[in-house]
Design a protein around this motif. Structure first.
Motif, PDB file in Angstrom:
ATOM      1  N   PHE A 209       0.817  -1.215   0.000  1.00 48.14           N
ATOM      2  CA  PHE A 209       0.000   0.000   0.000  1.00 48.14           C
ATOM      3  C   PHE A 209       0.852   1.267   0.000  1.00 48.14           C
ATOM      4  O   PHE A 209       0.587   2.206  -0.769  1.00 48.14           O
ATOM      5  CB  PHE A 209      -0.923  -0.024   1.224  1.00 48.14           C
ATOM      6  N   LYS A 210       1.875   1.298   0.826  1.00 47.34           N
ATOM      7  CA  LYS A 210       2.732   2.481   0.923  1.00 47.34           C
ATOM      8  C   LYS A 210       3.424   2.771  -0.409  1.00 47.34           C
ATOM      9  O   LYS A 210       3.473   3.921  -0.867  1.00 47.34           O
ATOM     10  CB  LYS A 210       3.776   2.276   2.024  1.00 47.34           C
ATOM     11  N   GLU A 211       3.946   1.737  -1.046  1.00 45.14           N
ATOM     12  CA  GLU A 211       4.614   1.905  -2.337  1.00 45.14           C
ATOM     13  C   GLU A 211       3.644   2.428  -3.392  1.00 45.14           C
ATOM     14  O   GLU A 211       3.996   3.297  -4.201  1.00 45.14           O
ATOM     15  CB  GLU A 211       5.204   0.560  -2.782  1.00 45.14           C
ATOM     16  N   LEU A 212       2.427   1.926  -3.372  1.00 44.18           N
ATOM     17  CA  LEU A 212       1.420   2.332  -4.345  1.00 44.18           C
ATOM     18  C   LEU A 212       1.064   3.808  -4.179  1.00 44.18           C
ATOM     19  O   LEU A 212       1.007   4.558  -5.154  1.00 44.18           O
ATOM     20  CB  LEU A 212       0.170   1.468  -4.182  1.00 44.18           C
ATOM     21  N   ILE A 213       0.837   4.231  -2.935  1.00 45.89           N
ATOM     22  CA  ILE A 213       0.442   5.624  -2.666  1.00 45.89           C
ATOM     23  C   ILE A 213       1.599   6.582  -2.910  1.00 45.89           C
ATOM     24  O   ILE A 213       1.443   7.609  -3.585  1.00 45.89           O
ATOM     25  CB  ILE A 213      -0.076   5.773  -1.221  1.00 45.89           C
ATOM     26  N   ASN A 214       2.769   6.260  -2.403  1.00 47.41           N
ATOM     27  CA  ASN A 214       3.925   7.152  -2.555  1.00 47.41           C
ATOM     28  C   ASN A 214       4.397   7.253  -4.001  1.00 47.41           C
ATOM     29  O   ASN A 214       5.022   8.241  -4.390  1.00 47.41           O
ATOM     30  CB  ASN A 214       5.079   6.694  -1.665  1.00 47.41           C
ATOM     31  N   GLY A 215       4.086   6.237  -4.780  1.00 47.95           N
ATOM     32  CA  GLY A 215       4.490   6.253  -6.186  1.00 47.95           C
ATOM     33  C   GLY A 215       3.534   7.008  -7.079  1.00 47.95           C
ATOM     34  O   GLY A 215       3.668   6.985  -8.307  1.00 47.95           O
ATOM     35  N   ASN A 216       2.551   7.681  -6.480  1.00 42.20           N
ATOM     36  CA  ASN A 216       1.562   8.460  -7.222  1.00 42.20           C
ATOM     37  C   ASN A 216       0.841   7.606  -8.263  1.00 42.20           C
ATOM     38  O   ASN A 216       0.609   8.014  -9.403  1.00 42.20           O
ATOM     39  CB  ASN A 216       2.213   9.673  -7.907  1.00 42.20           C
ATOM     40  N   ASN A 217       0.493   6.386  -7.858  1.00 42.45           N
ATOM     41  CA  ASN A 217      -0.237   5.479  -8.736  1.00 42.45           C
ATOM     42  C   ASN A 217      -1.736   5.591  -8.470  1.00 42.45           C
ATOM     43  O   ASN A 217      -2.158   6.018  -7.406  1.00 42.45           O
ATOM     44  CB  ASN A 217       0.218   4.036  -8.487  1.00 42.45           C
TER      45      ASN A 217
ATOM     46  N   PHE B  36      -5.156   4.571  -7.217  1.00 44.49           N
ATOM     47  CA  PHE B  36      -5.595   3.669  -6.159  1.00 44.49           C
ATOM     48  C   PHE B  36      -7.112   3.685  -6.092  1.00 44.49           C
ATOM     49  O   PHE B  36      -7.727   4.733  -5.891  1.00 44.49           O
ATOM     50  CB  PHE B  36      -5.010   4.103  -4.807  1.00 44.49           C
ATOM     51  N   VAL B  37      -7.716   2.534  -6.330  1.00 43.67           N
ATOM     52  CA  VAL B  37      -9.165   2.407  -6.154  1.00 43.67           C
ATOM     53  C   VAL B  37      -9.408   2.361  -4.648  1.00 43.67           C
ATOM     54  O   VAL B  37      -8.998   1.424  -3.972  1.00 43.67           O
ATOM     55  CB  VAL B  37      -9.705   1.150  -6.856  1.00 43.67           C
ATOM     56  N   ASP B  38     -10.051   3.371  -4.140  1.00 48.51           N
ATOM     57  CA  ASP B  38     -10.107   3.624  -2.695  1.00 48.51           C
ATOM     58  C   ASP B  38     -10.943   2.583  -1.947  1.00 48.51           C
ATOM     59  O   ASP B  38     -12.168   2.605  -1.974  1.00 48.51           O
ATOM     60  CB  ASP B  38     -10.679   5.026  -2.466  1.00 48.51           C
ATOM     61  N   LYS B  39     -10.255   1.677  -1.301  1.00 50.13           N
ATOM     62  CA  LYS B  39     -10.907   0.656  -0.476  1.00 50.13           C
ATOM     63  C   LYS B  39     -10.672   0.918   1.016  1.00 50.13           C
ATOM     64  O   LYS B  39     -10.800   0.026   1.851  1.00 50.13           O
ATOM     65  CB  LYS B  39     -10.352  -0.730  -0.827  1.00 50.13           C
ATOM     66  N   SER B  40     -10.353   2.181   1.347  1.00 51.26           N
ATOM     67  CA  SER B  40      -9.948   2.476   2.722  1.00 51.26           C
ATOM     68  C   SER B  40     -11.071   2.291   3.742  1.00 51.26           C
ATOM     69  O   SER B  40     -10.799   2.123   4.946  1.00 51.26           O
ATOM     70  CB  SER B  40      -9.386   3.899   2.823  1.00 51.26           C
ATOM     71  N   LEU B  41     -12.328   2.292   3.298  1.00 55.17           N
ATOM     72  CA  LEU B  41     -13.412   2.066   4.256  1.00 55.17           C
ATOM     73  C   LEU B  41     -13.440   0.623   4.766  1.00 55.17           C
ATOM     74  O   LEU B  41     -14.205   0.296   5.681  1.00 55.17           O
ATOM     75  CB  LEU B  41     -14.758   2.441   3.634  1.00 55.17           C
TER      76      LEU B  41
ATOM     77  N   GLY C  83      -6.795  12.314   1.903  1.00 58.36           N
ATOM     78  CA  GLY C  83      -7.666  12.357   0.741  1.00 58.36           C
ATOM     79  C   GLY C  83      -8.458  11.089   0.499  1.00 58.36           C
ATOM     80  O   GLY C  83      -9.308  11.053  -0.394  1.00 58.36           O
ATOM     81  N   LEU C  84      -8.201  10.043   1.296  1.00 60.10           N
ATOM     82  CA  LEU C  84      -8.954   8.802   1.141  1.00 60.10           C
ATOM     83  C   LEU C  84     -10.247   8.873   1.965  1.00 60.10           C
ATOM     84  O   LEU C  84     -10.377   9.680   2.892  1.00 60.10           O
ATOM     85  CB  LEU C  84      -8.111   7.609   1.578  1.00 60.10           C
TER      86      LEU C  84
ATOM     87  N   ASN D 179     -18.496  -7.173   1.093  1.00 61.37           N
ATOM     88  CA  ASN D 179     -18.792  -7.606  -0.278  1.00 61.37           C
ATOM     89  C   ASN D 179     -18.322  -6.633  -1.347  1.00 61.37           C
ATOM     90  O   ASN D 179     -18.205  -7.005  -2.518  1.00 61.37           O
ATOM     91  CB  ASN D 179     -20.294  -7.906  -0.444  1.00 61.37           C
ATOM     92  N   ASN D 180     -18.045  -5.367  -0.980  1.00 58.06           N
ATOM     93  CA  ASN D 180     -17.548  -4.427  -1.985  1.00 58.06           C
ATOM     94  C   ASN D 180     -16.109  -3.987  -1.714  1.00 58.06           C
ATOM     95  O   ASN D 180     -15.635  -3.006  -2.277  1.00 58.06           O
ATOM     96  CB  ASN D 180     -18.460  -3.191  -2.049  1.00 58.06           C
ATOM     97  N   LYS D 181     -15.417  -4.727  -0.849  1.00 59.57           N
ATOM     98  CA  LYS D 181     -14.055  -4.335  -0.473  1.00 59.57           C
ATOM     99  C   LYS D 181     -12.967  -5.085  -1.236  1.00 59.57           C
ATOM    100  O   LYS D 181     -11.779  -4.779  -1.108  1.00 59.57           O
ATOM    101  CB  LYS D 181     -13.853  -4.556   1.039  1.00 59.57           C
ATOM    102  N   PHE D 182     -13.342  -6.087  -2.020  1.00 64.77           N
ATOM    103  CA  PHE D 182     -12.384  -6.849  -2.835  1.00 64.77           C
ATOM    104  C   PHE D 182     -12.912  -6.893  -4.264  1.00 64.77           C
ATOM    105  O   PHE D 182     -14.065  -7.264  -4.488  1.00 64.77           O
ATOM    106  CB  PHE D 182     -12.218  -8.272  -2.300  1.00 64.77           C
ATOM    107  N   GLY D 183     -12.080  -6.530  -5.232  1.00 65.74           N
ATOM    108  CA  GLY D 183     -12.558  -6.390  -6.600  1.00 65.74           C
ATOM    109  C   GLY D 183     -13.159  -5.017  -6.804  1.00 65.74           C
ATOM    110  O   GLY D 183     -13.307  -4.222  -5.863  1.00 65.74           O
ATOM    111  N   PHE D 184     -13.510  -4.682  -8.056  1.00 67.15           N
ATOM    112  CA  PHE D 184     -14.021  -3.352  -8.384  1.00 67.15           C
ATOM    113  C   PHE D 184     -15.536  -3.383  -8.565  1.00 67.15           C
ATOM    114  O   PHE D 184     -16.072  -4.257  -9.254  1.00 67.15           O
ATOM    115  CB  PHE D 184     -13.393  -2.826  -9.683  1.00 67.15           C
ATOM    116  N   THR D 185     -16.211  -2.410  -7.966  1.00 69.12           N
ATOM    117  CA  THR D 185     -17.658  -2.272  -8.147  1.00 69.12           C
ATOM    118  C   THR D 185     -17.940  -1.538  -9.469  1.00 69.12           C
ATOM    119  O   THR D 185     -17.021  -0.992 -10.105  1.00 69.12           O
ATOM    120  CB  THR D 185     -18.283  -1.476  -6.991  1.00 69.12           C
ATOM    121  N   GLU D 186     -19.208  -1.510  -9.849  1.00 74.43           N
ATOM    122  CA  GLU D 186     -19.608  -0.787 -11.066  1.00 74.43           C
ATOM    123  C   GLU D 186     -19.185   0.683 -10.996  1.00 74.43           C
ATOM    124  O   GLU D 186     -18.663   1.236 -11.960  1.00 74.43           O
ATOM    125  CB  GLU D 186     -21.134  -0.880 -11.247  1.00 74.43           C
TER     126      GLU D 186
END
Length: 559
Positions: free
Chosen positions: A12-20, A22-27, A75-76, A248-255
């Motif tokens: 997660f840290k590498e993804l965020i710091n690399g300005n990539n 991120f589909v926000d699953k922080s909830l 921002g998440l 149920n909406n925390k893994f994979g991408f929703t519509e």
């Protein structure tokens, strides 16, 4: 500057710091904290974001890096949850993954666990400087780091580390376990299942059962493993499979998440094709897209649509299960490939040792692993009844390729194609010889006993269904067992030849002759007017064939 797509990054840290992107699953953090269960198992198919989510939880709660991680969640969505944000950086953390524990033998597996725990302890080597730990504690600690610990000490490796961390920090530990079932599947395939299950059970039970040092734990894998007693006696364990509604909406991408993603990368016009290729999953009534395939497509969209998820694994166990399936499984697989659904009782508690014992076990395994979807689920007195379909085009390609591979392992590619070509060309004499060779080879391949040729013709129909689909529609009567099994090959170009095949099997102990059965089969085609469907489509060139089995004797006759 537009954010990049980072494929395969699970930190997660590498993804965020690399300005990539991120589909926000922080909830997930909020749902995890507010869930009343102390220990939560959330199995999901591979490549659906399990490791990244656990990494996010790790960075959020880790007391040792509190000051370093404050900006990661800026921002998440979780930033708006003020009460939850108060918990950031407040707990000692253990994060352990079993995803690389794939070994050929039990001895190698034991060595793998030694290395895994040694590396885990080295992450917390600071504890050796703590004045809260006794010399006895530190000696055991060093034994694990040096990979010299006995199996008894290894089995308590995670639970002992939690004790040490609690002594040092004065707080209970958050425990995150990733891909816990990888060694279970690998041991099942490699033949060292019993020894492995004992070691894994002891390791995880010691860490999770009645452990006063656990604050909360989230465990991920592909399957909910039952009856091996890995989690026996855990009265505080909550299991949330893909059929449940929690997480149920925390893994994979929703519509909605997919829509935002495509808008960001100016790919809105591709949404319908993406739906066909990578959609189709249903997690607790939430429509879910395969995140691995979606991201790979966006990153490489000029190359077009490809089966990214299917190609990211060997699929060895899936192939083994489908190959060993009986006649009914071949029939039901035929239904699925034709785009239809099948209704099955599903047990979401997979028993690896018994997975091959029944079709229901295999269908359950395919559903939980992401190779099928449940379009409808009904709970009838505690039994889950599901309507199952193939999720999308990507997975359909897998099934089609698997069936082609079956045949190419029993006939050369040249002979297999020649067999089908002679059939549709109407050269039945040559087809008969090739078909007999196909049956002889396949009796040992599809049917270990060699006594059930109907397995072979069910497989033959599957092969035609896949190999002729570009130019022909292959329809079959869905009767199975010892009754008739007729097939119709309908050309999409009406100038081509339509074919009707009637299969019959005579039990070896009956007096009926092959000649009599052949005559009866051809008569049946005429009397029941099987050719009407072809005639209604203005197909005038029609071949009628009877294929009769008696033991290993086969007769192919054109009417």
């Amino acid at each position: 500057m537009r954010k990049s797509i980072q494929i395969g990054t699970s930190d997660f840290k590498e993804l965020i710091n690399g300005n990539n992107y991120f589909v926000d699953k922080s909830l997930l953090i909020k749902e995890f904290i507010e869930n009343g269960a102390k220990i939560i198992l959330a199995p999901r198919p591979r490549r659906f974001g399990k490791t990244l989510n656990l990494s996010m939880l790790r960075y959020f709660f880790d007391i040792r890096i509190k000051n370093e991680t404050k900006g990661l969640f800026k921002g998440l969505k979780i930033e708006n949850e003020k009460e939850i944000m108060k918990l950031q950086g407040e707990y000692p953390i253990i994060f352990i993954t079993f995803k690389n524990q794939k070994h050929i033998s039990f001895e190698d597996f034991q060595d793998g666990i030694r290395v895994l725990l040694s590396n885990l302890y080295r992450e917390h080597e600071y504890l050796l400087e703590s004045d809260k730990l006794s010399e006895f504690d530190k000696n055991d600690f060093k034994e694990i780091i040096l990979r010299k610990a006995s199996i008894g000490v290894l089995s308590n490796g995670i639970s002992n580390l939690m004790v040490y961390m609690n002594k040092h920090h004065g707080k209970k530990v958050m425990l995150f376990i990733d891909e816990y079932d990888v060694p279970i599947q690998e041991a099942y395939l490699r033949g060292y299942y019993d020894g492995m299950i004992t070691l894994i059970r002891n390791l995880l039970t010691a860490a999770l059962k009645d452990n006063e040092y656990v604050e909360k734990s989230l465990i991920t894998g592909i399957l909910r493993i039952a009856k091996e007693s890995i989690f026996s006696g855990l009265n505080n364990l909550q299991v949330n499979t893909i059929l449940g509604f929690k997480f149920n909406n925390k893994f994979g991408f929703t519509e909605e998440e997919l829509k935002e993603l495509l808008q960001y990368y100016d790919l809105d016009d591709k949404s319908e094709e993406i739906r066909k290729w990578y959609n189709g999953y249903v997690f607790g009534e939430e429509i879910i897209y395969n995140p691995w395939s979606v991201l790979n497509y966006i990153d490489n969209n000029k190359a077009g649509f490809m089966p990214y998820w299917i190609n990211s694994s060997s699929n060895d166990l899936i192939k083994r299960l489908l190959l060993k399936g009986d006649n009914n499984m071949k029939l039901e697989l035929e239904e699925l490939i034709e785009g239809n659904s099948i209704n099955k009782e599903i047990d979401d508690s997979i028993v690896m040792a018994e997975v091959e014992d029944s079709n229901e076990n295999i269908w359950s395994f395919l559903l939980m692993s992401g190779y099928l979807k449940a379009v409808r689920t009904e709970n009838i007195e505690g039994v889950l009844n599901c309507e199952l379909k193939i999720p999308n085009k990507e997975v359909l390609i897998f099934y089609r390729n698997l069936i082609k591979k079956w045949f190419l392992e029993t006939l050369t590619n040249q002979k297999y194609q020649l067999m089908l070509n002679t059939l549709i060309a109407g050269n039945i004499k040559i087809f008969a010889g090739l078909f007999k060779e196909f049956v002889i080879n396949n009796l040992s391949y599809f049917d270990i006993s060699g006594k059930e040729p109907e397995r072979v013709y069910h497989a033959f129909v599957l092969g035609m269904l896949v190999s002729l689909s570009n130019k022909y529609e292959v329809k079959s009567n869905k009767e199975s067992g010892y009754g008739r099994y007729d097939v119709m090959i309908i050309p999409k170009d009406i100038s081509r030849t339509g074919i009707i095949i009637e299969f019959k099997k005579i039990d070896y102990f009956l007096d009926d002759t092959i000649e009599e059965a052949t005559e009866e089969a051809l008569k049946q085609i005429e009397e029941k007017k099987y050719d009407q469907e072809l005639l209604q489509k203005d197909i005038r060139n029609i071949i009628k064939i009877a294929i009769v089995f008696k033991g290993k004797e086969i007769k192919v006759t054109q009417g």
